[in-house]
Design an enzyme around this catalytic site. Structure first.
Site, short mmCIF file in Angstrom:
data_model
loop_
_atom_site.label_atom_id
_atom_site.label_comp_id
_atom_site.label_asym_id
_atom_site.label_seq_id
_atom_site.Cartn_x
_atom_site.Cartn_y
_atom_site.Cartn_z
N ASP A 12 0.63 -1.41 0.03
CA ASP A 12 -0.03 0.14 -0.19
C ASP A 12 1.13 0.96 0.37
OD1 ASP A 12 -2.36 1.77 -0.34
OD2 ASP A 12 -2.74 1.37 1.72
N HIS A 29 2.54 3.14 -9.69
CA HIS A 29 2.62 1.83 -9.13
C HIS A 29 3.93 1.14 -10.06
CE1 HIS A 29 -1.47 2.24 -8.02
NE2 HIS A 29 -2.00 2.52 -8.58
N LEU A 123 10.26 -21.02 -5.07
CA LEU A 123 9.41 -19.63 -4.10
C LEU A 123 8.58 -20.31 -4.93
CD1 LEU A 123 9.09 -17.92 -2.20
CD2 LEU A 123 9.63 -16.43 -4.64
C1 FPP Z 1 -1.33 0.07 -3.70
O1 FPP Z 1 -1.04 1.61 -3.28
C2 FPP Z 1 -1.21 -0.83 -4.01
C3 FPP Z 1 -1.53 -0.90 -5.82
C4 FPP Z 1 -3.49 -0.64 -6.29
C5 FPP Z 1 -1.44 -1.98 -6.60
C6 FPP Z 1 0.18 -2.31 -6.61
C7 FPP Z 1 0.49 -2.56 -7.57
C8 FPP Z 1 2.11 -2.64 -7.46
C9 FPP Z 1 2.70 -2.70 -6.79
C10 FPP Z 1 2.64 -2.94 -9.26
C11 FPP Z 1 2.99 -4.01 -8.90
C12 FPP Z 1 2.51 -5.20 -9.12
C13 FPP Z 1 2.79 -6.49 -9.53
C14 FPP Z 1 2.50 -7.45 -8.97
C15 FPP Z 1 4.34 -6.39 -10.96
P1 FPP Z 1 -2.54 2.58 -3.55
O2 FPP Z 1 -2.94 3.14 -4.71
O3 FPP Z 1 -3.99 1.91 -2.31
O4 FPP Z 1 -1.72 3.69 -2.07
P2 FPP Z 1 -2.45 4.70 -1.68
O5 FPP Z 1 -2.87 3.84 -0.72
O6 FPP Z 1 -1.86 5.54 -1.48
O7 FPP Z 1 -3.39 5.53 -2.65
#
Ligand code: FPP
Length: 240
Positions: A12, A29, A123
């Site tokens: 997050d 992201h 893994l």
């Molecule tokens: C949450 O942060 C994150 C996501 C919804 C997306 C997770 C994706 C990645 C880490 C990209 C790479 C992943 C892979 C598997 C290659 P948020 O957008 O909710 O952050 P915020 O709380 O600050 O708004």
């Protein structure tokens, strides 16, 4: 140091990382891919058996279309770029969640990645996409209900064991350690069934800022826990 066999992570803080720099959320992201690689690397180094990452929740479909589109593009790109290395390192890749709403090009890649890496054992990497813990449990209940209707089992056979064999992570040990970055202290509908006895670790770093040091701190937190599974200290005998 006692290590977890299975780690589950809510990654997050990408959006806030980007906003804090005046960048579009998508940039966060994109930046979040490197910590994913780091966690895979660090887990393999320590021979941790399984890693489960929450990449996209059922609820994330409600985000603005351009952000959802960018995330889909990023997943496709990351798979295309990382597959050879993951496979070469013996990683078995699996996707959990409801994937029929994903773009076909992504579904095709997910299936191909699962097929190609099926025999790998270094893994087990689960990526949760379109995943929700309540959906998982309801889906398992539906599976068992279907078996009851067909006569393959009876309602009396529905137990924590049989239901546990029908959820998405069936066959894997439950996560020993849960990590959530980004400062919120919630489970947010992640692995509701499997987190029953998991040690929960929350940290304030935003996901793109999560480094080897942060991962190491989470492992130290885990090593210091005493897990009792509802029993008493005396029953468990000597401390670890
Ligand atoms: C949450 O942060 C994150 C996501 C919804 C997306 C997770 C994706 C990645 C880490 C990209 C790479 C992943 C892979 C598997 C290659 P948020 O957008 O909710 O952050 P915020 O709380 O600050 O708004």
């Amino acid at each position: 140091m006692t290590l977890p066999r299975h780690i589950a992570i809510i990654m997050d803080g990408n959006g806030r990382w980007a906003s804090g720099r005046g960048l579009p959320r998508q940039a966060g992201h994109k930046e979040g891919v490197e910590p994913v690689r780091m966690c895979i690397r660090e887990s393999m180094k320590r021979h941790i058996e399984a890693l489960t990452l929450f990449a996209f929740s059922s609820e994330n479909w409600g985000r603005p279309g351009d952000e959802v589109g960018a995330l889909m593009g990023l997943f496709v790109e990351a798979l295309d770029r990382e597959m050879d290395e993951l496979h070469g390192n013996g990683v078995r890749l699996l996707f959990i969640g409801e994937r029929q709403n994903f773009p076909v090009r992504l579904q095709t890649r997910m299936l191909a990645a699962e097929g190609r890496t099926a025999a790998n054992t270094a893994l087990r990497l689960q990526i949760a996409v379109g995943y929700g813990g309540r959906w998982d449990i309801a889906n398992a209940a539906r599976t068992l209900a279907g078996r009851c209707v067909s006569g393959a089992m009876s309602p009396a056979d529905i137990t924590p064991e049989t239901l546990g064999q029908a959820v998405q992570l069936a066959g894997l040990p439950d996560p020993d350690l849960f990590i959530r970055t980004g400062g919120e202290k919630r489970i947010s509908n992640f692995l509701l069934w499997n987190l029953a006895y998991t040690e929960l670790y929350f940290c304030d770093e935003l996901w793109p800022d999560f480094t080897e040091a942060g991962f190491g701190t989470a492992l130290e937190f885990f090593a210091a826990r005493k897990r009792r599974y509802g029993l008493t200290d005396a029953q468990l005998g000597a401390t670890r």
